[in-house]
Design a protein around this motif. Structure first.
Motif, PDB file in Angstrom:
ATOM      1  N   ILE A   1       0.852  -1.185   0.000  1.00 59.50           N
ATOM      2  CA  ILE A   1       0.000   0.000   0.000  1.00 59.50           C
ATOM      3  C   ILE A   1       0.894   1.244   0.000  1.00 59.50           C
ATOM      4  O   ILE A   1       1.756   1.388   0.865  1.00 59.50           O
ATOM      5  CB  ILE A   1      -0.943   0.013   1.226  1.00 59.50           C
TER       6      ILE A   1
ATOM      7  N   ASP B   1       0.242   4.494   0.515  1.00 57.72           N
ATOM      8  CA  ASP B   1      -0.035   5.566   1.464  1.00 57.72           C
ATOM      9  C   ASP B   1      -0.164   4.989   2.874  1.00 57.72           C
ATOM     10  O   ASP B   1      -0.856   3.982   3.080  1.00 57.72           O
ATOM     11  CB  ASP B   1      -1.341   6.265   1.050  1.00 57.72           C
TER      12      ASP B   1
ATOM     13  N   LYS C   1      -1.764   6.036   5.548  1.00 56.41           N
ATOM     14  CA  LYS C   1      -3.133   6.045   6.070  1.00 56.41           C
ATOM     15  C   LYS C   1      -3.931   4.862   5.512  1.00 56.41           C
ATOM     16  O   LYS C   1      -4.640   4.171   6.256  1.00 56.41           O
ATOM     17  CB  LYS C   1      -3.816   7.365   5.722  1.00 56.41           C
ATOM     18  N   ARG C   2      -3.809   4.607   4.209  1.00 53.35           N
ATOM     19  CA  ARG C   2      -4.505   3.455   3.606  1.00 53.35           C
ATOM     20  C   ARG C   2      -3.911   2.153   4.124  1.00 53.35           C
ATOM     21  O   ARG C   2      -4.629   1.176   4.339  1.00 53.35           O
ATOM     22  CB  ARG C   2      -4.437   3.513   2.075  1.00 53.35           C
ATOM     23  N   TRP C   3      -2.588   2.114   4.338  1.00 55.64           N
ATOM     24  CA  TRP C   3      -1.943   0.911   4.868  1.00 55.64           C
ATOM     25  C   TRP C   3      -2.543   0.562   6.238  1.00 55.64           C
ATOM     26  O   TRP C   3      -2.870  -0.590   6.498  1.00 55.64           O
ATOM     27  CB  TRP C   3      -0.429   1.092   4.990  1.00 55.64           C
TER      28      TRP C   3
ATOM     29  N   ALA D   1     -11.006   0.099   0.289  1.00 54.56           N
ATOM     30  CA  ALA D   1      -9.964   0.733   1.097  1.00 54.56           C
ATOM     31  C   ALA D   1      -8.715   1.123   0.311  1.00 54.56           C
ATOM     32  O   ALA D   1      -7.942   1.957   0.778  1.00 54.56           O
ATOM     33  CB  ALA D   1      -9.566  -0.204   2.238  1.00 54.56           C
ATOM     34  N   ILE D   2      -8.512   0.516  -0.845  1.00 58.45           N
ATOM     35  CA  ILE D   2      -7.256   0.750  -1.565  1.00 58.45           C
ATOM     36  C   ILE D   2      -7.444   1.723  -2.727  1.00 58.45           C
ATOM     37  O   ILE D   2      -8.547   1.962  -3.187  1.00 58.45           O
ATOM     38  CB  ILE D   2      -6.641  -0.568  -2.089  1.00 58.45           C
ATOM     39  N   ASN D   3      -6.320   2.256  -3.187  1.00 63.33           N
ATOM     40  CA  ASN D   3      -6.272   3.040  -4.417  1.00 63.33           C
ATOM     41  C   ASN D   3      -5.844   2.057  -5.502  1.00 63.33           C
ATOM     42  O   ASN D   3      -4.724   1.539  -5.478  1.00 63.33           O
ATOM     43  CB  ASN D   3      -5.264   4.175  -4.281  1.00 63.33           C
TER      44      ASN D   3
ATOM     45  N   ASP E   1      -1.962   0.863  -5.233  1.00 65.78           N
ATOM     46  CA  ASP E   1      -1.821  -0.223  -4.259  1.00 65.78           C
ATOM     47  C   ASP E   1      -1.987  -1.590  -4.913  1.00 65.78           C
ATOM     48  O   ASP E   1      -2.494  -1.697  -6.025  1.00 65.78           O
ATOM     49  CB  ASP E   1      -2.875  -0.061  -3.152  1.00 65.78           C
TER      50      ASP E   1
END
Length: 96
Positions: free
Chosen positions: A12, A14, A16-18, A56-58, A62
């Protein structure tokens, strides 16, 4: 129950996303290493996990891999583990 054993790993971009993905994964499996989980999932739980991770992911930045090792009660993972001991996740009773 028709559960399968999965290894889930993710990269991931980012932080925050992680953290969001890590929190999701803690509800579905056992943490093995940074960004690696072992999960025992029914088809329904697998679909729920996919849906949560998808949101949740980009999708351009990601990457999440879910590796199906087969039926949880029949698979005997052949793992070379250096350092900490690896133990396949067992079925445990769920008390609600």
């Amino acid at each position: 129950m028709d559960e399968h054993l999965y290894i889930v790993t993710y990269d991931i971009a980012d932080e925050k996303r992680w953290r969001a993905v890590f929190k999701i994964m803690k509800g579905y499996g056992e943490w093995l290493q940074l960004s690696v989980f072992q999960c025992r999932l029914s088809p329904r739980r697998h679909a729920e996990l996919i849906e949560l991770l998808t949101g949740a992911i980009n999708h351009r930045q990601d990457h999440v891999l879910l590796m199906n090792l087969g039926p949880a009660d029949k698979v005997d993972p052949r793992v070379v583990s250096l350092g900490k001991n690896f133990q396949a996740i067992d079925k445990v009773p769920l008390i609600i």
